[in-house]
Design an enzyme around this catalytic site. Structure first.
Site, PDB file in Angstrom:
ATOM      1  N   TRP A  74     -21.297  40.231  62.977  1.00  0.00           N
ATOM      2  CA  TRP A  74     -22.445  40.508  62.109  1.00  0.00           C
ATOM      3  C   TRP A  74     -23.608  39.838  62.813  1.00  0.00           C
ATOM      4  CZ3 TRP A  74     -25.883  38.098  58.542  1.00  0.00           C
ATOM      5  CH2 TRP A  74     -26.329  38.914  57.496  1.00  0.00           C
ATOM      6  N   LYS A  84     -26.029  43.815  40.918  1.00  0.00           N
ATOM      7  CA  LYS A  84     -24.987  44.777  41.316  1.00  0.00           C
ATOM      8  C   LYS A  84     -25.628  46.126  41.632  1.00  0.00           C
ATOM      9  CE  LYS A  84     -22.464  42.902  41.741  1.00  0.00           C
ATOM     10  NZ  LYS A  84     -21.825  41.630  41.863  1.00  0.00           N
ATOM     11  N   GLU A 105     -27.651  46.060  44.887  1.00  0.00           N
ATOM     12  CA  GLU A 105     -26.749  45.830  46.019  1.00  0.00           C
ATOM     13  C   GLU A 105     -26.065  47.125  46.469  1.00  0.00           C
ATOM     14  OE1 GLU A 105     -23.822  43.001  44.807  1.00  0.00           O
ATOM     15  OE2 GLU A 105     -23.274  42.449  46.840  1.00  0.00           O
ATOM     16  N   ARG A 110     -15.881  42.077  55.243  1.00  0.00           N
ATOM     17  CA  ARG A 110     -16.806  40.951  55.340  1.00  0.00           C
ATOM     18  C   ARG A 110     -18.191  41.402  55.803  1.00  0.00           C
ATOM     19  NH1 ARG A 110     -14.127  35.778  56.165  1.00  0.00           N
ATOM     20  NH2 ARG A 110     -15.813  35.146  57.541  1.00  0.00           N
ATOM     21  N   ASN A 146     -17.411  32.589  65.231  1.00  0.00           N
ATOM     22  CA  ASN A 146     -18.167  32.770  63.983  1.00  0.00           C
ATOM     23  C   ASN A 146     -19.056  31.551  63.820  1.00  0.00           C
ATOM     24  OD1 ASN A 146     -16.539  34.951  63.534  1.00  0.00           O
ATOM     25  ND2 ASN A 146     -15.547  34.128  61.702  1.00  0.00           N
ATOM     26  N   GLY A 147     -20.257  31.749  63.271  1.00  0.00           N
ATOM     27  CA  GLY A 147     -21.146  30.615  63.032  1.00  0.00           C
ATOM     28  C   GLY A 147     -22.367  30.680  63.926  1.00  0.00           C
ATOM     29  N   GLU A 205     -27.090  39.875  36.484  1.00  0.00           N
ATOM     30  CA  GLU A 205     -25.956  40.332  37.285  1.00  0.00           C
ATOM     31  C   GLU A 205     -25.909  41.864  37.329  1.00  0.00           C
ATOM     32  OE1 GLU A 205     -24.155  39.188  39.412  1.00  0.00           O
ATOM     33  OE2 GLU A 205     -22.406  40.489  39.526  1.00  0.00           O
ATOM     34  N   HIS A 243     -44.374  39.441  29.535  1.00  0.00           N
ATOM     35  CA  HIS A 243     -45.204  38.540  30.340  1.00  0.00           C
ATOM     36  C   HIS A 243     -45.403  39.075  31.749  1.00  0.00           C
ATOM     37  CE1 HIS A 243     -45.113  35.681  27.098  1.00  0.00           C
ATOM     38  NE2 HIS A 243     -43.792  35.806  27.037  1.00  0.00           N
ATOM     39  N   LYS A 260     -19.604  40.005  52.811  1.00  0.00           N
ATOM     40  CA  LYS A 260     -18.846  39.446  51.695  1.00  0.00           C
ATOM     41  C   LYS A 260     -18.985  37.925  51.632  1.00  0.00           C
ATOM     42  CE  LYS A 260     -15.986  39.616  48.237  1.00  0.00           C
ATOM     43  NZ  LYS A 260     -16.601  40.073  46.973  1.00  0.00           N
ATOM     44  N   CYS A 295     -19.176  37.527  60.311  1.00  0.00           N
ATOM     45  CA  CYS A 295     -18.209  37.775  61.387  1.00  0.00           C
ATOM     46  C   CYS A 295     -16.782  37.456  60.937  1.00  0.00           C
ATOM     47  CB  CYS A 295     -18.526  36.887  62.574  1.00  0.00           C
ATOM     48  SG  CYS A 295     -20.205  37.026  63.138  1.00  0.00           S
TER      49      CYS A 295
END
Ligand code: M6R
Length: 598
Positions: free
Chosen positions: A76, A476, A479, A30, A102-103, A472, A495, A593, A2
């Protein structure tokens, strides 16, 4: 996650709505699924809609018909799905106060039951809606707005950044606990936001609110007070981000712009910290530290990959070090003492799991250091020391330039802390921005990405310092392409993961000519034998070409910096695959974000 924007202009100002919607557009990165604004004039005008900001803009009135104080929110979803009703702002029964938050409020169920028993009617499924009703209940008893706001906040358990605007009042009230809020000081009014870019078009002068602080913002003043109501003196800081940094600078998307900004970001990160005269490094924040007995590096996502890299560097330089996913960091089971340095790596400085890990480390008396991009962020304030990576604002949800800057900052920290000679490493760091530029200038990632855009899955392998680069590269890719992608330490392939390798699963192998080269050649042959297309990211093109279907070249450098160069190629690969697939690259589905909930 948010986002909050608030503004109080002069009583005659006619651009409040414009400032709020502009702020919301700056917070879009965000991640959100609904938006809303509330403006105070003789009454309280509230507009909110599920979906994109454009849905809200469609129902907003003429920009010039608004009052001078207002708040806005990008939500969000956590409590309740993304609907018009669950979008913020939320109001009380009489629509005298509108609140954005927010939260997460942990005791909301119990508070809601009490309020409902007292006759309050709720319109949404959110935890947030209890706040306006708590304020309303207090106002009925007392009539004083500031005391009512303060009362409501003291009833909350959990994490919050809250802003409220009242009918007929040119002011915004705010409070924070574990969720960021910053006040912007403009020429014609005051701003409030969860994130500086929301008002960066108007001012660079900011005041960071601390946990437990309250703010009353009026057109000509701000009053900040502590939990007990005592005024607090807060320093005004000037941020060195500009609006140019938060635009796309001619690129189609923020992610591409940020990939291309890496040479500049690295130069800024290195600036004033490399001492070429004696080949040393000085990171002021850690210069006076003794070599730690052990180091724990805690982080999430991309920053966790940076932490894996850092832990290896620290170990290489003689300090026992381990990287932990912040959400798995448990000081009750992990050996930690007052001689342990706990490094929190977090671009935003607001990631809830990382903050929690750092708080636990603080609690048991370890020394804490944050490595972050955001001046004044929670991580920077809650740790004993802070090193800024100076990458500039990163708007794309996918971390790119901040990852590169994290690795460079961590490399410099490792040199400073261990205080051993590192002349060749320092020299390699100095030339790194140019090398990154040369990768960007010559990359063939776009054509390779286009060729493999319809693959079933993508695998990434590397060893040693390049294993985090492989992880990474995969993160990416998953995502932003929404395709299956996995990164492995190359030795692990046989393995288990090798069972997944087919002619429809390209394997990206990070294979610079270092001590692991021959072993990597063996791993490449393993996947080749399963007919997987191999794309080698290498500084040894001639040696690798016979083994690979394609080569993405990187220049030679210190073995510890090769993963930064390789990662630029992998960022471009993931970007161009996602582009080919038509994905929402800057705002991938379901992602935010800044992840401010645990
Ligand atoms: O702000 P932080 O560095 O603490 O964020 C941690 C992760 O949420 C973040 O790196 C995430 O994995 C990125 N979106 C990856 O691109």
């Amino acid at each position: 996650m948010c986002g909050i924007i608030g503004y109080v202009g002069s009583p005659t100002s006619d651009n409040t709505l414009e400032i709020l919607t502009d702020g919301l557009s700056r917070l879009e990165y965000r991640g959100y699924d609904s938006t809303g604004v509330a403006i105070s004039n003789s009454s309280l005008d509230v507009y909110k809609r599920r979906g994109e900001l454009t849905e809200l803009e469609d129902v907003l009135p003429d920009q010039s018909t608004n009052g001078s104080a207002g708040i806005g929110h990008t939500r969000w979803s956590t409590h309740g799905p993304p609907t018009d009703e669950n979008a913020h702002p939320h109001t009380d029964c009489n629509e005298t106060v509108a609140v954005v938050h927010n939260g997460i409020i942990e005791n909301y169920q119990q508070l809601r039951e009490t309020l409902e028993a007292d006759g309050h009617e709720f319109d949404s499924e959110t935890d947030t809606e209890i706040i306006p009703h708590l304020i309303e209940a207090a106002l009925e008893r007392d009539g004083d707005i500031e005391r009512a706001f303060r009362y409501a906040i003291t009833m909350l358990e959990g994490s919050y950044a809250v802003a409220a605007v009242f009918s007929g009042r040119d002011e915004v009230y705010a409070a924070r606990n574990q969720s960021p809020l910053v006040v912007g000081i403009g020429d014609d009014g005051y701003f409030l936001a969860s994130d500086i870019p929301a008002f960066l078009d108007y001012t660079e002068d900011v005041v960071y609110l601390e946990n437990g602080q309250f703010a009353a913002i009026r057109s000509d003043s701000i009053q900040i007070s502590d939990e007990r109501g005592a005024p607090v003196e807060t320093p005004v800081e000037t941020v060195d981000w500009s609006t140019e940094d938060t635009g796309k600078s001619g690129h189609e998307r923020y992610m591409l712009k940020e990939i291309y900004e890496q040479p500049r970001a690295l130069r800024k990160c290195l600036q004033g910290r490399l001492r070429e005269s004696d080949g040393s490094v000085s990171i002021e924040a850690v210069e006076d530290m003794e070599k730690p007995k052990q180091i724990h590096v805690v982080a999430c996502g991309t920053s966790y990959h940076a932490s894996l890299y850092a832990a290896r560097l620290f170990r290489d330089r003689g300090v026992p070090s381990t990287a932990f996913m912040a959400s798995e960091y448990d000081v009750d089971t992990i050996p930690i003492d007052t001689e342990t340095l706990v490094v929190g790596v977090t671009q935003s400085g607001e990631t809830a799991d990382t903050l929690e890990a750092l708080r636990e480390a603080n609690r048991v008396g370890a020394e804490t250091l944050s490595v972050t991009n955001v001046t004044g962020s929670s991580a920077s304030r809650e740790t004993d020391r802070v090193v800024y990576i100076r990458a500039g604002p990163e708007i794309g949800v996918a971390a790119t330039k901040t990852f590169a800057a994290q690795l460079v900052a961590l490399a410099m920290i490792s040199i400073t802390l261990t205080n051993d000679s590192a002349a060749t490493f320092v020299e390699a760091l100095r030339t790194l921005p140019e090398l990154v530029q040369s990768v960007l200038d010559r990359s063939r990632a776009k054509e390779i990405a286009t060729e493999y855009a319809d693959s079933d899955a993508y695998f990434f392998i590397g060893r040693g310092y390049n294993a985090p680069a492989a992880l990474e590269g995969a993160l990416k890719t998953k995502e932003i392409t929404y395709k299956h992608a996995e990164g492995f330490s190359a030795g692990e392939l046989k393995h288990g993961p090798l069972a997944l390798v087919t002619d429809k699963t390209p394997v990206f192998a990070v294979i610079p000519r270092d001590g692991n080269f021959e072993k990597m050649v063996g791993n490449v042959k393993e996947v080749e034998a399963r007919e997987a297309p191999v794309i080698a990211v290498t500084d040894a093109a001639e040696a690798v070409e016979p083994l690979a279907d394609h080569v993405l070249r990187i220049p030679q450098t210190d073995r510890r910096l090769a993963p930064i160069l390789a990662n630029v190629q992998l960022q471009l690969v993931s970007y161009w695959i996602a582009n080919e697939l038509g994905r929402s690259i800057d705002k991938p589905r379901n992602l935010a974000k800044s992840v401010t909930v645990k």
